[in-house]
Write an enzyme that holds these catalytic residues in place. Structure first.
Site, PDB file in Angstrom:
ATOM      1  N   ALA A  66       0.887  -1.281   0.013  1.00  0.00           N
ATOM      2  CA  ALA A  66      -0.062  -0.146  -0.041  1.00  0.00           C
ATOM      3  C   ALA A  66       1.003   1.140  -0.027  1.00  0.00           C
ATOM      4  O   ALA A  66       1.948   1.221   0.338  1.00  0.00           O
ATOM      5  CB  ALA A  66      -0.902   0.081   1.212  1.00  0.00           C
ATOM      6  N   GLY A 109       0.501  -4.851   1.068  1.00  0.00           N
ATOM      7  CA  GLY A 109      -0.634  -5.015   0.235  1.00  0.00           C
ATOM      8  C   GLY A 109      -0.214  -5.346  -1.363  1.00  0.00           C
ATOM      9  O   GLY A 109      -1.250  -5.979  -1.993  1.00  0.00           O
ATOM     10  N   GLU A 112      -0.592  -9.236  -0.723  1.00  0.00           N
ATOM     11  CA  GLU A 112      -2.165  -9.388  -0.557  1.00  0.00           C
ATOM     12  C   GLU A 112      -2.731  -9.394  -1.651  1.00  0.00           C
ATOM     13  O   GLU A 112      -3.858 -10.156  -1.847  1.00  0.00           O
ATOM     14  CB  GLU A 112      -2.633  -8.468   0.656  1.00  0.00           C
ATOM     15  CG  GLU A 112      -1.884  -8.491   2.178  1.00  0.00           C
ATOM     16  CD  GLU A 112      -2.019  -7.291   2.987  1.00  0.00           C
ATOM     17  OE1 GLU A 112      -1.645  -6.279   2.628  1.00  0.00           O
ATOM     18  OE2 GLU A 112      -2.669  -7.574   3.979  1.00  0.00           O
ATOM     19  N   GLU A 132       4.921  -4.988   7.167  1.00  0.00           N
ATOM     20  CA  GLU A 132       4.050  -3.839   7.788  1.00  0.00           C
ATOM     21  C   GLU A 132       4.280  -3.680   9.393  1.00  0.00           C
ATOM     22  O   GLU A 132       4.330  -2.415   9.681  1.00  0.00           O
ATOM     23  CB  GLU A 132       2.452  -4.261   7.750  1.00  0.00           C
ATOM     24  CG  GLU A 132       1.950  -4.102   6.496  1.00  0.00           C
ATOM     25  CD  GLU A 132       1.658  -5.457   5.522  1.00  0.00           C
ATOM     26  OE1 GLU A 132       2.582  -6.325   6.049  1.00  0.00           O
ATOM     27  OE2 GLU A 132       0.967  -5.551   4.732  1.00  0.00           O
TER      28      GLU A 132
HETATM   29  N1  CAA Z   1       4.472   3.220  -0.742  1.00  0.00           N
HETATM   30  C1  CAA Z   1       5.092   4.270  -1.166  1.00  0.00           C
HETATM   31  N2  CAA Z   1       6.113   4.613  -2.158  1.00  0.00           N
HETATM   32  C2  CAA Z   1       6.873   3.509  -2.193  1.00  0.00           C
HETATM   33  C3  CAA Z   1       6.378   2.113  -1.684  1.00  0.00           C
HETATM   34  C4  CAA Z   1       5.289   2.086  -0.789  1.00  0.00           C
HETATM   35  N3  CAA Z   1       4.802   0.971  -0.274  1.00  0.00           N
HETATM   36  N4  CAA Z   1       7.515   1.313  -1.792  1.00  0.00           N
HETATM   37  C5  CAA Z   1       8.430   2.101  -2.565  1.00  0.00           C
HETATM   38  N5  CAA Z   1       8.034   3.247  -2.738  1.00  0.00           N
HETATM   39  C6  CAA Z   1       8.843   4.336  -3.302  1.00  0.00           C
HETATM   40  C7  CAA Z   1       9.871   4.766  -2.684  1.00  0.00           C
HETATM   41  O1  CAA Z   1       9.538   5.660  -1.661  1.00  0.00           O
HETATM   42  C8  CAA Z   1      10.828   5.440  -3.692  1.00  0.00           C
HETATM   43  O2  CAA Z   1      10.349   6.722  -4.149  1.00  0.00           O
HETATM   44  P1  CAA Z   1      11.426   7.940  -4.074  1.00  0.00           P
HETATM   45  O3  CAA Z   1      12.240   7.644  -5.221  1.00  0.00           O
HETATM   46  O4  CAA Z   1      10.514   9.253  -4.467  1.00  0.00           O
HETATM   47  O5  CAA Z   1      11.972   8.034  -2.774  1.00  0.00           O
HETATM   48  C9  CAA Z   1      10.765   4.461  -4.791  1.00  0.00           C
HETATM   49  O6  CAA Z   1       9.395   3.676  -4.648  1.00  0.00           O
HETATM   50  C10 CAA Z   1      11.597   3.504  -5.241  1.00  0.00           C
HETATM   51  O7  CAA Z   1      11.873   2.739  -3.743  1.00  0.00           O
HETATM   52  P2  CAA Z   1      13.256   2.594  -3.189  1.00  0.00           P
HETATM   53  O8  CAA Z   1      14.215   3.662  -3.585  1.00  0.00           O
HETATM   54  O9  CAA Z   1      12.957   2.396  -1.693  1.00  0.00           O
HETATM   55  O10 CAA Z   1      13.667   1.179  -3.973  1.00  0.00           O
HETATM   56  P3  CAA Z   1      14.907   0.072  -3.366  1.00  0.00           P
HETATM   57  O11 CAA Z   1      14.985  -0.641  -4.432  1.00  0.00           O
HETATM   58  O12 CAA Z   1      15.821   0.771  -2.617  1.00  0.00           O
HETATM   59  O13 CAA Z   1      13.721  -0.646  -2.113  1.00  0.00           O
HETATM   60  C11 CAA Z   1      11.822  -1.815  -1.458  1.00  0.00           C
HETATM   61  C12 CAA Z   1      12.814  -1.551  -2.626  1.00  0.00           C
HETATM   62  C13 CAA Z   1      12.592  -2.593  -0.606  1.00  0.00           C
HETATM   63  C14 CAA Z   1      10.698  -2.689  -1.825  1.00  0.00           C
HETATM   64  C15 CAA Z   1      11.538  -0.576  -0.659  1.00  0.00           C
HETATM   65  O14 CAA Z   1      11.024   0.372  -1.464  1.00  0.00           O
HETATM   66  C16 CAA Z   1      10.336  -0.805   0.610  1.00  0.00           C
HETATM   67  O15 CAA Z   1      10.987  -1.380   1.494  1.00  0.00           O
HETATM   68  N6  CAA Z   1       9.346  -0.361   0.399  1.00  0.00           N
HETATM   69  C17 CAA Z   1       8.156  -0.354   1.184  1.00  0.00           C
HETATM   70  C18 CAA Z   1       7.992  -1.980   1.307  1.00  0.00           C
HETATM   71  C19 CAA Z   1       6.567  -1.998   2.454  1.00  0.00           C
HETATM   72  O16 CAA Z   1       6.824  -1.812   3.720  1.00  0.00           O
HETATM   73  N7  CAA Z   1       5.268  -2.354   2.144  1.00  0.00           N
HETATM   74  C20 CAA Z   1       4.522  -2.326   2.801  1.00  0.00           C
HETATM   75  C21 CAA Z   1       3.611  -1.251   2.861  1.00  0.00           C
HETATM   76  S1  CAA Z   1       2.345  -1.120   4.179  1.00  0.00           S
HETATM   77  C22 CAA Z   1       0.960  -2.124   3.569  1.00  0.00           C
HETATM   78  O17 CAA Z   1       1.141  -2.558   2.517  1.00  0.00           O
HETATM   79  C23 CAA Z   1      -0.117  -2.137   4.303  1.00  0.00           C
HETATM   80  C24 CAA Z   1      -1.082  -3.138   3.924  1.00  0.00           C
HETATM   81  O18 CAA Z   1      -1.233  -4.268   4.279  1.00  0.00           O
HETATM   82  C25 CAA Z   1      -2.224  -3.009   2.971  1.00  0.00           C
END
Ligand code: CAA
Length: 258
Positions: A66, A109, A112, A132
């Site tokens: 998400a 998400g 999911e 999460e």
């Molecule tokens: N939401 C918003 N933006 C996101 C995102 C997310 N879930 N995941 C990645 N992005 C964005 C980053 O912020 C980044 O944007 P900027 O360049 O503007 O900073 C862009 O995508 C590229 O991401 P990274 O630079 O972080 O890429 P990476 O290769 O270094 O890392 C990754 C990849 C490990 C997937 C890392 O992006 C990450 O950890 N993302 C979040 C994963 C996460 O925590 N997901 C769970 C979200 S909560 C949820 O999903 C609730 C639910 O149950 C419904």
């Protein structure tokens, strides 16, 4: 064909291919993506020429979760009032079959959403996780339930509590995914599976999907009764008469969807 802000949709014969297309955010699922997914799946379900769909992302990410930036400022009251994430129930209400073709990250998400599909085909680059907890929250789109049903308590609990990622090989061993294929072949393999499903009698496809899904909602006796009633019901279709006659006559069936 409709166009969408965050999706690329095309049809190949009777198969609809839907690509998540927010590369700048690794396909993070914001409100716009959800609205587009609801519309695209509803259009697929309503189109009598379409018989299977494939949902995919990019090589790097199916979806990284998400959208954290969208959720960051939201209060409990706002989320509760909006019934945040409830819209995904419209995606899971899709009656016709669809496959998730996952390469790269399927996190939070994203994992999911993949688990909402009828099955997951994974590239060997796929990584699944429910991280999460690291954000001070927990799965919010069904992960605690669907992951547990797919891989069992031990692995689901470990994934949710540690936030660690599962690679494609482990996901296949744990029955989270139907099959792992080389990343370069993911879309071709998913389209092949989808074309095979699309070539089946369409009412039987829906019935098979409903039966398997009933296993997650009912006890064994009720599930078997549901199966038998649906089986009996299929015997009233033209496609049943055609399928069995075609078998006896040693020729392929010619389906009408009736
Ligand atoms: N939401 C918003 N933006 C996101 C995102 C997310 N879930 N995941 C990645 N992005 C964005 C980053 O912020 C980044 O944007 P900027 O360049 O503007 O900073 C862009 O995508 C590229 O991401 P990274 O630079 O972080 O890429 P990476 O290769 O270094 O890392 C990754 C990849 C490990 C997937 C890392 O992006 C990450 O950890 N993302 C979040 C994963 C996460 O925590 N997901 C769970 C979200 S909560 C949820 O999903 C609730 C639910 O149950 C419904």
């Amino acid at each position: 064909m409709a166009t969408y802000e965050t999706l690329l949709v095309e049809t190949q014969g009777a198969v609809t291919l839907i690509r998540l297309n927010r590369p700048q955010a690794l396909n993070a699922l914001n409100t716009q993506v959800l609205a587009d997914l609801i519309a695209a799946f509803a259009a697929y379900d309503a189109d009598p020429t379409q018989r299977c769909a494939v949902l995919t992302g990019s090589e790097k990410a199916f979806a990284a979760g998400a959208d954290i930036k969208e959720m960051q400022p939201k209060s409990f009251a706002e989320m509760y009032a909006e019934n945040f994430f409830a819209g995904f129930e419209k995606v899971t209400a899709t009656r016709k079959p669809w496959i998730a073709a996952v390469a790269g990250f399927a996190l939070g998400g994203g994992c999911e959403l993949a688990m909402m599909a009828d099955f997951i085909l994974a590239a060997d680059t796929a990584k699944f996780g429910q991280p999460e907890i690291k954000l001070g929250v927990a799965p919010g789109m069904g992960g605690s339930q669907r992951l547990t049903r797919a891989v069992g308590k031990a692995k689901a609990m470990e994934m949710c509590l540690t936030g660690r990622m599962m690679d494609a090989a482990e996901a296949e061993r744990a029955s989270l995914v139907a099959r792992v294929v080389p990343a370069a072949e993911l879309i071709d393999e998913a389209m092949k599976s989808a074309q095979a499903i699309a070539a089946m009698p369409p009412l039987a496809a829906i019935a098979n999907k409903e039966m398997v899904n009933a296993a997650f909602e009912t006890g064994l006796a009720q599930g078997i009764l549901f199966e038998r009633r649906l089986f009996n019901g299929l015997c009233a279709t033209q496609d049943k008469a055609e399928g069995m006659t075609a078998f006896v006559e040693k020729r392929p069936g010619n389906w009408t969807g009736k």
